[in-house]
Design a protein around this motif. Structure first.
Motif, short mmCIF file in Angstrom:
data_model
loop_
_atom_site.label_atom_id
_atom_site.label_comp_id
_atom_site.label_asym_id
_atom_site.label_seq_id
_atom_site.Cartn_x
_atom_site.Cartn_y
_atom_site.Cartn_z
N TYR A 48 0.84 -1.20 0.00
CA TYR A 48 0.00 0.00 0.00
C TYR A 48 0.87 1.25 0.00
N CYS A 49 1.85 1.30 0.93
CA CYS A 49 2.73 2.46 1.02
C CYS A 49 3.56 2.62 -0.24
N PHE A 50 4.08 1.51 -0.77
CA PHE A 50 4.94 1.56 -1.97
C PHE A 50 4.19 2.19 -3.14
N HIS A 51 2.97 1.74 -3.38
CA HIS A 51 2.23 2.23 -4.54
C HIS A 51 1.62 3.61 -4.31
N CYS A 52 1.31 3.95 -3.05
CA CYS A 52 0.86 5.32 -2.75
C CYS A 52 1.98 6.32 -3.00
N LEU A 53 3.16 6.01 -2.46
CA LEU A 53 4.31 6.90 -2.62
C LEU A 53 4.73 6.99 -4.08
N LYS A 54 4.68 5.84 -4.77
CA LYS A 54 5.06 5.81 -6.18
C LYS A 54 4.13 6.71 -6.99
N ALA A 55 2.82 6.62 -6.72
CA ALA A 55 1.84 7.45 -7.44
C ALA A 55 2.04 8.93 -7.12
N SER A 56 2.39 9.23 -5.86
CA SER A 56 2.58 10.63 -5.45
C SER A 56 3.81 11.25 -6.09
N TRP A 57 4.90 10.48 -6.15
CA TRP A 57 6.17 11.01 -6.64
C TRP A 57 6.29 10.96 -8.16
N GLN A 58 5.67 9.99 -8.79
CA GLN A 58 5.80 9.85 -10.25
C GLN A 58 4.99 10.89 -11.01
N LYS A 59 3.81 11.21 -10.47
CA LYS A 59 2.90 12.15 -11.14
C LYS A 59 2.63 11.74 -12.60
N GLY A 60 2.40 10.42 -12.80
CA GLY A 60 2.07 9.93 -14.14
C GLY A 60 3.26 9.57 -14.99
N ASN A 61 4.49 9.89 -14.54
CA ASN A 61 5.69 9.56 -15.31
C ASN A 61 6.14 8.14 -15.01
N GLN A 62 6.95 7.57 -15.91
CA GLN A 62 7.47 6.22 -15.69
C GLN A 62 8.52 6.26 -14.58
#
Length: 314
Positions: free
Chosen positions: A87-101
């Motif tokens: 949950y934390c991994f994908h939340c943080l990933k979504a927050s930091w990536q902002k749609g980028n790879q």
């Protein structure tokens, strides 16, 4: 508002549930291998043998179900731990990536941050399940004190009463260092996944997922194994911690002393005692876990009509 939607997104929940279900199923299948690994790490006087020989010895001395001793608390801890981590991994990933790879660097940083949250929340569960898993074992080391817990709640009560609340976080310092393990694992896994999908966003085959999951876990485990051994010893509670006021200094001193003592008594290879059992268990478990995780998440996203967009983003 955007940050809140990323933290409480349905997509993160799907990843968390998929990861938890996958890990619980995989651990149940390969649980006896984890029993052999833990016994080799904690019982220092037991001579290193092959995993089948260790399991045969445990069954002969302690009964047919002994390799599954402590299964329930381990599964409970693993379910909570992986739910929080995914949950934390994908939340943080979504927050930091902002749609980028994502990149290997962002995967590593995200994995470390998710791991720190996971360790601070779930260490008490792992301390209790380590004690329950080893309770009633026939040890070769006469200095190990026997415990008598009737279950998870009783173990919590006895540990708090006899050793203090702080004992529930035994092994936290090496655990914080060991956030590198899943971080490295996810960095390699996500990197290999990107390479296989290069130019063509697609769903990977079962064999591809199994193999890259196995490779990622094998590398992460080999790099961090000595610290995992120290973590198991500290969680078991048989090591007398320093009475220093500083928990950080006490943790550093405990890790340093245990690593040096083990290396002095058994040589550098002693730091890797039980690695064969650990690699066999953890690589197979991780490979199966990633396979189940990807399939469950894929089916869920497909049912939601999000599969094509989902694979482009990942």
């Amino acid at each position: 508002m955007t940050m809140a939607s990323e933290v409480f997104s349905y997509e993160s929940l799907v990843h968390a549930v998929s990861g938890a279900v996958g890990s619980v199923t995989a651990m149940t299948v390969f649980f006896p291998l984890d029993t052999a690994r833990l016994r080799l790490q904690v019982d220092e006087n037991r001579k290193a043998k092959s995993t089948p020989a260790i399991l045969a010895e445990i069954i002969k001395e302690e009964g047919l179900l002994a390799p599954y001793r402590g299964w329930f608390p381990v599964i409970c801890s693993l379910c909570c731990s992986n739910f929080i981590y995914f949950y934390c991994f994908h939340c943080l990933k979504a927050s930091w990536q902002k749609g980028n790879q994502s990149t290997p660097r962002t995967d590593l940083i995200t994995g470390i941050a998710a791991g720190i949250v996971n360790v601070l929340v779930t260490t008490p569960l792992w301390v209790v399940n380590t004690r329950l898993k080893l309770q009633g074992s026939n040890f070769r080391n006469a200095d190990i004190r026997p415990t008598n817990y009737s279950g998870i709640l009783d173990a919590f009560v006895q540990i708090i009463r006899d050793e203090g609340v702080g004992a529930l976080w035994n092994g936290t310092f090496p655990s914080l260092l060991l956030v590198l393990n899943p971080a490295i694992q996810f960095m390699i896994y996500e990197g290999l996944k990107r390479q296989l999908r290069k130019g063509v966003p697609r769903e990977l085959s079962s064999l591809e997922v199994f193999l890259i999951g196995a490779v990622a876990k094998a590398v992460a485990t080999s790099v961090t194994y000595p610290l995992q051994t120290i973590q198991s010893v500290l969680r078991f509670g048989q090591y007398n911690m320093s009475t220093e006021k500083s928990k950080l200094l006490s943790g550093l001193r405990a890790v340093k002393c245990l690593l040096l003592n083990r290396a002095r008594r058994y040589g550098m290879l002693g730091l890797f005692k039980g690695l064969e059992a650990k690699l066999l268990q953890t690589v197979l478990t991780a490979a199966l876990m990633f396979l189940l995780y990807e399939k469950i998440a894929s089916c869920t996203f497909r049912a939601m009509g999000l599969s094509s967009n989902h694979y482009k983003k990942r």
